[in-house]
Structure formats: C-alpha cells, structure tokens
Design a protein around this motif. Structure first.
Motif, PDB file in Angstrom:
ATOM      1  N   LEU A 103       0.954  -1.292   0.009  1.00 21.10           N
ATOM      2  CA  LEU A 103       0.085   0.042  -0.031  1.00 21.10           C
ATOM      3  C   LEU A 103       0.796   1.289   0.092  1.00 21.10           C
ATOM      4  O   LEU A 103       0.607   2.143  -0.725  1.00 21.10           O
ATOM      5  N   VAL A 104       1.856   1.311   0.854  1.00 19.43           N
ATOM      6  CA  VAL A 104       2.736   2.478   0.900  1.00 19.43           C
ATOM      7  C   VAL A 104       3.398   2.679  -0.303  1.00 19.43           C
ATOM      8  O   VAL A 104       3.660   3.879  -0.878  1.00 19.43           O
ATOM      9  N   ALA A 105       3.937   1.537  -0.916  1.00 18.92           N
ATOM     10  CA  ALA A 105       4.670   1.522  -2.375  1.00 18.92           C
ATOM     11  C   ALA A 105       3.674   2.134  -3.362  1.00 18.92           C
ATOM     12  O   ALA A 105       4.213   2.969  -4.097  1.00 18.92           O
ATOM     13  N   ASP A 106       2.390   1.814  -3.182  1.00 19.25           N
ATOM     14  CA  ASP A 106       1.755   1.930  -4.440  1.00 19.25           C
ATOM     15  C   ASP A 106       1.058   3.351  -4.501  1.00 19.25           C
ATOM     16  O   ASP A 106       0.840   4.035  -5.390  1.00 19.25           O
ATOM     17  N   ARG A 107       0.709   3.833  -3.240  1.00 17.23           N
ATOM     18  CA  ARG A 107      -0.116   4.842  -2.903  1.00 17.23           C
ATOM     19  C   ARG A 107       0.749   6.146  -2.858  1.00 17.23           C
ATOM     20  O   ARG A 107       0.453   7.332  -3.120  1.00 17.23           O
ATOM     21  N   TRP A 108       1.792   5.940  -1.934  1.00 22.16           N
ATOM     22  CA  TRP A 108       2.896   7.215  -1.815  1.00 22.16           C
ATOM     23  C   TRP A 108       4.039   6.879  -2.191  1.00 22.16           C
ATOM     24  O   TRP A 108       5.071   7.557  -1.791  1.00 22.16           O
ATOM     25  N   SER A 109       4.164   6.147  -3.274  1.00 23.81           N
ATOM     26  CA  SER A 109       5.665   5.604  -3.874  1.00 23.81           C
ATOM     27  C   SER A 109       6.640   5.425  -2.748  1.00 23.81           C
ATOM     28  O   SER A 109       7.889   5.706  -3.067  1.00 23.81           O
ATOM     29  N   GLY A 110       6.371   4.724  -1.879  1.00 27.05           N
ATOM     30  CA  GLY A 110       7.231   4.293  -0.674  1.00 27.05           C
ATOM     31  C   GLY A 110       7.746   5.265   0.113  1.00 27.05           C
ATOM     32  O   GLY A 110       8.413   5.052   1.001  1.00 27.05           O
ATOM     33  N   ASP A 111       7.029   6.606   0.090  1.00 27.05           N
ATOM     34  CA  ASP A 111       7.638   7.627   0.891  1.00 27.05           C
ATOM     35  C   ASP A 111       6.232   8.129   1.745  1.00 27.05           C
ATOM     36  O   ASP A 111       5.400   8.862   1.162  1.00 27.05           O
ATOM     37  N   ARG A 113       5.918  10.938   3.309  1.00 33.90           N
ATOM     38  CA  ARG A 113       5.932  12.260   3.314  1.00 33.90           C
ATOM     39  C   ARG A 113       4.779  12.449   2.414  1.00 33.90           C
ATOM     40  O   ARG A 113       4.044  13.561   2.608  1.00 33.90           O
ATOM     41  N   GLY A 114       4.207  11.693   1.652  1.00 31.86           N
ATOM     42  CA  GLY A 114       3.202  11.690   0.722  1.00 31.86           C
ATOM     43  C   GLY A 114       2.041  11.804   1.539  1.00 31.86           C
ATOM     44  O   GLY A 114       1.228  12.622   1.104  1.00 31.86           O
ATOM     45  N   MET A 115       1.918  10.840   2.508  1.00 30.45           N
ATOM     46  CA  MET A 115       0.716  10.932   3.319  1.00 30.45           C
ATOM     47  C   MET A 115       0.612  12.151   4.327  1.00 30.45           C
ATOM     48  O   MET A 115      -0.388  12.833   4.262  1.00 30.45           O
ATOM     49  N   ARG A 116       1.914  12.615   4.828  1.00 29.01           N
ATOM     50  CA  ARG A 116       1.900  13.802   5.362  1.00 29.01           C
ATOM     51  C   ARG A 116       1.299  15.088   4.476  1.00 29.01           C
ATOM     52  O   ARG A 116       0.443  15.658   4.965  1.00 29.01           O
ATOM     53  N   SER A 117       1.747  14.838   3.104  1.00 29.24           N
ATOM     54  CA  SER A 117       1.096  16.212   2.379  1.00 29.24           C
ATOM     55  C   SER A 117      -0.236  16.069   1.982  1.00 29.24           C
ATOM     56  O   SER A 117      -0.889  17.075   2.190  1.00 29.24           O
ATOM     57  N   GLU A 118      -0.800  14.723   2.209  1.00 35.42           N
ATOM     58  CA  GLU A 118      -2.260  14.507   1.885  1.00 35.42           C
ATOM     59  C   GLU A 118      -3.035  14.948   3.235  1.00 35.42           C
ATOM     60  O   GLU A 118      -4.073  15.374   3.020  1.00 35.42           O
ATOM     61  N   ALA A 119      -2.427  14.743   4.276  1.00 27.26           N
ATOM     62  CA  ALA A 119      -3.083  15.099   5.558  1.00 27.26           C
ATOM     63  C   ALA A 119      -3.089  16.770   5.677  1.00 27.26           C
ATOM     64  O   ALA A 119      -4.102  17.119   6.108  1.00 27.26           O
ATOM     65  N   ASP A 120      -2.215  17.330   5.236  1.00 23.81           N
ATOM     66  CA  ASP A 120      -1.968  18.782   5.167  1.00 23.81           C
ATOM     67  C   ASP A 120      -2.319  19.308   6.623  1.00 23.81           C
ATOM     68  O   ASP A 120      -3.204  20.274   6.645  1.00 23.81           O
ATOM     69  N   ASP A 122      -3.952  18.269   9.192  1.00 22.56           N
ATOM     70  CA  ASP A 122      -4.916  17.854   9.657  1.00 22.56           C
ATOM     71  C   ASP A 122      -4.591  16.563  10.422  1.00 22.56           C
ATOM     72  O   ASP A 122      -4.755  15.512   9.649  1.00 22.56           O
ATOM     73  N   ALA A 123      -4.651  16.589  11.805  1.00 23.76           N
ATOM     74  CA  ALA A 123      -4.560  15.313  12.641  1.00 23.76           C
ATOM     75  C   ALA A 123      -5.655  14.240  12.020  1.00 23.76           C
ATOM     76  O   ALA A 123      -5.210  12.914  12.166  1.00 23.76           O
ATOM     77  N   ASP A 124      -6.739  14.614  12.113  1.00 21.13           N
ATOM     78  CA  ASP A 124      -8.045  13.688  11.983  1.00 21.13           C
ATOM     79  C   ASP A 124      -7.703  12.926  10.653  1.00 21.13           C
ATOM     80  O   ASP A 124      -8.023  11.874  10.400  1.00 21.13           O
ATOM     81  N   ARG A 125      -7.346  13.807   9.636  1.00 17.20           N
ATOM     82  CA  ARG A 125      -7.110  13.509   8.244  1.00 17.20           C
ATOM     83  C   ARG A 125      -6.013  12.234   8.121  1.00 17.20           C
ATOM     84  O   ARG A 125      -6.126  11.188   7.682  1.00 17.20           O
ATOM     85  N   LEU A 126      -4.882  12.479   8.872  1.00 16.87           N
ATOM     86  CA  LEU A 126      -3.737  11.811   8.953  1.00 16.87           C
ATOM     87  C   LEU A 126      -4.287  10.478   9.620  1.00 16.87           C
ATOM     88  O   LEU A 126      -3.814   9.428   9.193  1.00 16.87           O
ATOM     89  N   ALA A 127      -5.162  10.363  10.627  1.00 16.32           N
ATOM     90  CA  ALA A 127      -5.417   9.506  11.487  1.00 16.32           C
ATOM     91  C   ALA A 127      -6.325   8.494  10.504  1.00 16.32           C
ATOM     92  O   ALA A 127      -6.304   7.008  10.319  1.00 16.32           O
ATOM     93  N   GLU A 128      -7.355   8.878   9.625  1.00 14.31           N
ATOM     94  CA  GLU A 128      -8.127   8.310   8.476  1.00 14.31           C
ATOM     95  C   GLU A 128      -7.083   7.672   7.561  1.00 14.31           C
ATOM     96  O   GLU A 128      -7.072   6.547   7.455  1.00 14.31           O
ATOM     97  N   LEU A 129      -5.869   8.469   7.141  1.00 14.26           N
ATOM     98  CA  LEU A 129      -5.039   7.633   6.244  1.00 14.26           C
ATOM     99  C   LEU A 129      -4.215   6.494   6.755  1.00 14.26           C
ATOM    100  O   LEU A 129      -4.060   5.172   6.195  1.00 14.26           O
ATOM    101  N   LEU A 130      -3.918   6.602   7.922  1.00 12.66           N
ATOM    102  CA  LEU A 130      -3.177   5.591   8.925  1.00 12.66           C
ATOM    103  C   LEU A 130      -4.273   4.219   9.098  1.00 12.66           C
ATOM    104  O   LEU A 130      -3.541   3.273   8.791  1.00 12.66           O
ATOM    105  N   THR A 131      -5.370   4.499   9.208  1.00 12.76           N
ATOM    106  CA  THR A 131      -6.336   3.345   9.591  1.00 12.76           C
ATOM    107  C   THR A 131      -6.673   2.570   8.090  1.00 12.76           C
ATOM    108  O   THR A 131      -7.109   1.491   8.268  1.00 12.76           O
ATOM    109  N   GLU A 132      -6.205   2.972   7.068  1.00 10.23           N
ATOM    110  CA  GLU A 132      -6.311   2.238   5.633  1.00 10.23           C
ATOM    111  C   GLU A 132      -4.917   1.334   5.708  1.00 10.23           C
ATOM    112  O   GLU A 132      -5.241   0.229   5.044  1.00 10.23           O
TER     113      GLU A 132
END
Length: 210
Positions: A103-111, A113-120, A122-132
């Motif tokens: 999942l990390v490789a496919d969605r965030w190219s193994g990085d 920091r892409g998740m961080r950028s997507e959360a922008d 917002d801690a709640d958004r980061l939590a949502e992404l993490l629970t995927e």
C-alpha cells in the motif's frame, strides 16, 4: 513538587520514544518513517511494548526495513523474523506488514511524506489515512501521531487518552493543552511516550511521584 518539575522528572525517567527504543533514529525521511509505521503495526497488536520494539529491530536487521524489501518478502521470511523476536500473532501480522508495504509503495511511492502532504496538517485526516494500513485502527493512529510529532511539528501536541491516563497516574493535568505547556515543543514526543509508560507501569509512576 510543581507540575513542571514532575514533567521534567518524568522525561528524565521514561522519556525515550518507542521509536528510539526500537533503534529507529526518527527523521523526516522515507526509511525511518516507514520503520515507525512498522513499529506502529506491531504495537497495535496489544503486545508488551518491549516485544513490539524487539520485533521491529529484528525486521530491520533482517533487511525488511523499507517498503520495497517488505513488499517483496515472502510470508515465511516475515513470519520467521517475528518468530525470532518471539512475537505473537505472527501469521496475521506477517500478512499485514507485506500488504501494508505494498500500500505504501503503490499509494505514496514508498514515501510516507506523501501521506503527510495529503493530510495537510489535519491530524484527523492523517489518522484516517493511517487506518487504511492493514491492522491499524484508531489506537494505532494515535501511536503513530504521538511519535511522529517529533519530526512533523504541525501535528503537535498529540497527547491522546493513553497519555492523559499516564498524566493522572503522576498527578498531572489530564488536559492535552495544559500538559503540552509543561515541556518544550521539541520534547512532546518524548513526553507522550513517558506519559504512556507512566500509565502502563506503576513503578514508573511511583518513581516520578515520590
């Protein structure tokens, strides 16, 4: 003893992040961030923290410390590394780690920091992404946020229920904002880890409170 003095004693006694305990030198770089995610999955299995940190060290020592390596690993390779660390729930956890790496490789190219950028920020958004990530729920999201605030300052302060339970055990306020005022911003991840330990270990709480 003032609340600030109690907080300082707690930092001195138990202020090592769980990432550091697992041998991760956390930085805003792909490899250490991924290793933190692996540690989070392991700790989410509700094992003792020492088992989770030991298993993370074993996986990294087995050359499974990057998304590419983990995604390419067989179930048996991951299972055997967990077995060497005497980790429980090896079968389900091995599958989850391989799937999560993909999942990390496919969605965030193994990085991540892409998740961080997507959360922008917002801690709640980061939590949502993490629970995927497989085997990560809200508890796991809190673990990751408590630790990653060391290098992702936009998510400070993150002092969740586990941290405030520890605050109660040592006579500190159970309000996150009030707790955060007791330490420097750069110490918040260490403080969060120390609070969690105080909540889980009566001996830590007793040493700090005496």
């Amino acid at each position: 003893m003032s609340q600030k003095e109690t907080a300082a004693r707690l930092l001195d006694d138990a202020g090592e992040t769980f990432a550091a305990e697992a041998g991760i030198t956390l930085d805003d770089k792909p490899a250490p961030l991924y290793r933190l995610l692996v540690l989070t999955v392991l700790l989410s299995s509700r094992v003792q923290a020492k088992l989770g940190t030991r298993a993370c060290r074993e996986l990294v020592d087995s050359d499974l410390g990057t998304p590419d390596k983990m995604a390419a690993a067989t179930h048996e390779q991951v299972h055997d590394a967990l077995d060497r660390a005497k980790f429980l729930s090896k079968d389900q956890t091995a599958d989850a780690l391989v799937e999560g790496a993909q999942l990390v490789a496919d969605r965030w190219s193994g990085d991540l920091r892409g998740m961080r950028s997507e959360a922008d920020g917002d801690a709640d958004r980061l939590a949502e992404l993490l629970t995927e990530v497989p085997r990560l729920g809200p508890v796991g999201a809190d673990i990751f946020l408590r630790e990653v605030q060391a290098v992702w300052p936009e998510f400070r302060p993150h002092l969740d229920g586990k941290a405030t339970d520890g605050a109660k055990a040592v006579g500190l306020p159970q309000d996150a904002a009030a707790l955060a005022d007791l330490v420097d911003d750069g110490d918040l991840a260490r403080f969060a880890a120390a609070l969690v330990r105080a909540g889980l270990d009566d001996e830590v709480a007793a040493r700090v409170s005496r």
